[in-house]
Scaffold this motif. Structure first.
Motif, mmCIF file in Angstrom:
data_model
loop_
_atom_site.group_PDB
_atom_site.id
_atom_site.type_symbol
_atom_site.label_atom_id
_atom_site.label_comp_id
_atom_site.label_asym_id
_atom_site.label_seq_id
_atom_site.Cartn_x
_atom_site.Cartn_y
_atom_site.Cartn_z
ATOM 1 N N ARG A 85 0.848 -1.203 0.000
ATOM 2 C CA ARG A 85 0.000 0.000 0.000
ATOM 3 C C ARG A 85 0.878 1.245 0.000
ATOM 4 N NH1 ARG A 85 -5.330 -1.120 2.012
ATOM 5 N NH2 ARG A 85 -5.465 -3.235 2.852
ATOM 6 N N ILE A 86 0.396 2.283 -0.645
ATOM 7 C CA ILE A 86 1.007 3.608 -0.523
ATOM 8 C C ILE A 86 0.368 4.262 0.692
ATOM 9 C CG2 ILE A 86 1.188 5.899 -1.564
ATOM 10 C CD1 ILE A 86 1.302 4.525 -4.298
ATOM 11 N N ARG A 87 1.189 4.701 1.626
ATOM 12 C CA ARG A 87 0.642 5.261 2.875
ATOM 13 C C ARG A 87 -0.040 6.609 2.635
ATOM 14 N NH1 ARG A 87 5.587 2.967 5.642
ATOM 15 N NH2 ARG A 87 4.768 1.238 6.859
ATOM 16 N N GLU A 144 2.118 12.559 -0.020
ATOM 17 C CA GLU A 144 3.579 12.409 0.034
ATOM 18 C C GLU A 144 4.126 12.109 -1.363
ATOM 19 O OE1 GLU A 144 5.097 12.834 3.045
ATOM 20 O OE2 GLU A 144 7.047 12.714 2.083
ATOM 21 N N CYS A 145 3.418 11.321 -2.116
ATOM 22 C CA CYS A 145 3.849 11.004 -3.492
ATOM 23 C C CYS A 145 3.834 12.256 -4.372
ATOM 24 C CB CYS A 145 2.950 9.943 -4.108
ATOM 25 S SG CYS A 145 3.105 8.324 -3.344
ATOM 26 N N ALA A 189 5.862 -2.757 -13.558
ATOM 27 C CA ALA A 189 5.108 -1.535 -13.856
ATOM 28 C C ALA A 189 3.826 -1.429 -13.023
ATOM 29 C CB ALA A 189 4.789 -1.431 -15.343
ATOM 30 N N CYS A 190 3.950 -1.737 -11.735
ATOM 31 C CA CYS A 190 2.781 -1.659 -10.848
ATOM 32 C C CYS A 190 2.443 -0.212 -10.468
ATOM 33 C CB CYS A 190 3.049 -2.453 -9.573
ATOM 34 S SG CYS A 190 3.157 -4.231 -9.844
ATOM 35 N N TYR A 191 3.434 0.671 -10.556
ATOM 36 C CA TYR A 191 3.222 2.076 -10.182
ATOM 37 C C TYR A 191 3.136 2.931 -11.436
ATOM 38 C CZ TYR A 191 4.872 0.673 -5.550
ATOM 39 O OH TYR A 191 5.025 0.059 -4.328
ATOM 40 N N THR A 242 -0.022 12.492 -8.609
ATOM 41 C CA THR A 242 0.430 11.531 -7.608
ATOM 42 C C THR A 242 0.626 10.172 -8.284
ATOM 43 O OG1 THR A 242 -0.020 10.646 -5.411
ATOM 44 C CG2 THR A 242 -1.940 11.076 -6.800
ATOM 45 N N VAL A 243 0.615 9.106 -7.517
ATOM 46 C CA VAL A 243 0.985 7.799 -8.050
ATOM 47 C C VAL A 243 -0.104 6.781 -7.746
ATOM 48 C CG1 VAL A 243 2.632 5.904 -7.750
ATOM 49 C CG2 VAL A 243 3.471 8.241 -7.955
ATOM 50 N N THR A 244 -0.399 5.942 -8.728
ATOM 51 C CA THR A 244 -1.375 4.866 -8.559
ATOM 52 C C THR A 244 -0.635 3.537 -8.499
ATOM 53 O OG1 THR A 244 -3.008 6.123 -9.818
ATOM 54 C CG2 THR A 244 -3.394 3.758 -9.598
ATOM 55 N N LEU A 245 -1.051 2.690 -7.585
ATOM 56 C CA LEU A 245 -0.427 1.375 -7.426
ATOM 57 C C LEU A 245 -1.451 0.269 -7.672
ATOM 58 C CD1 LEU A 245 1.663 -0.726 -6.382
ATOM 59 C CD2 LEU A 245 0.938 -0.126 -4.057
#
Ligand code: SF4
Ligand code: SF4
Length: 97
Positions: A26-28, A32-33, A48-50, A57-60
């Motif tokens: 998980r991205i906390r 922050e991203c 390439a999960c991110y 921001t970033v999707t995971l």
């Protein structure tokens, strides 16, 4: 004669059992991203999960995760990734070991 196999073809050989109810990474904090200047996870993950999204921001998405741990190391300064192995019975099965 050598046979060249692309990385995408090798990855396709792997099998995943996705734990829909409990993503193992998980991205906390998305905020922050957004302030992360490198967003290195978006280029270092071999599966390439991110990915960067329109909000900056970033999707995971962990479905194809290889459980290599690269993202956990690359984000060590910010400690913004909560990383666990999948529960037993879930995750990746490597066809070639
Ligand atoms: S490296 Fe860490 S803080 Fe930076 S974008 Fe990726 S998950 Fe977010
Ligand atoms: S553990 Fe490896 S494959 Fe899985 S999300 Fe992190 S960098 Fe990508």
């Amino acid at each position: 004669m050598s046979i060249v196999v692309k990385i995408e073809e090798k990855l396709y050989q792997n099998r995943y059992i996705v734990d829909e109810s409990r993503p193992h990474i998980r991205i906390r904090s998305e905020a922050e991203c957004k302030t992360c200047t490198s967003q290195a996870c978006t280029v270092c993950c071999p599966a390439a999960c991110y990915s960067k999204n329109e909000a900056g921001t970033v999707t995971l998405v962990t479905d194809g995760c290889l459980e290599c741990g690269t993202c956990r190391v690359i984000c060590q300064d910010k400690e913004n990734i909560q990383w666990d192995y999948p529960r037993g019975g879930y995750g990746i099965s490597y066809k070639f070991g």
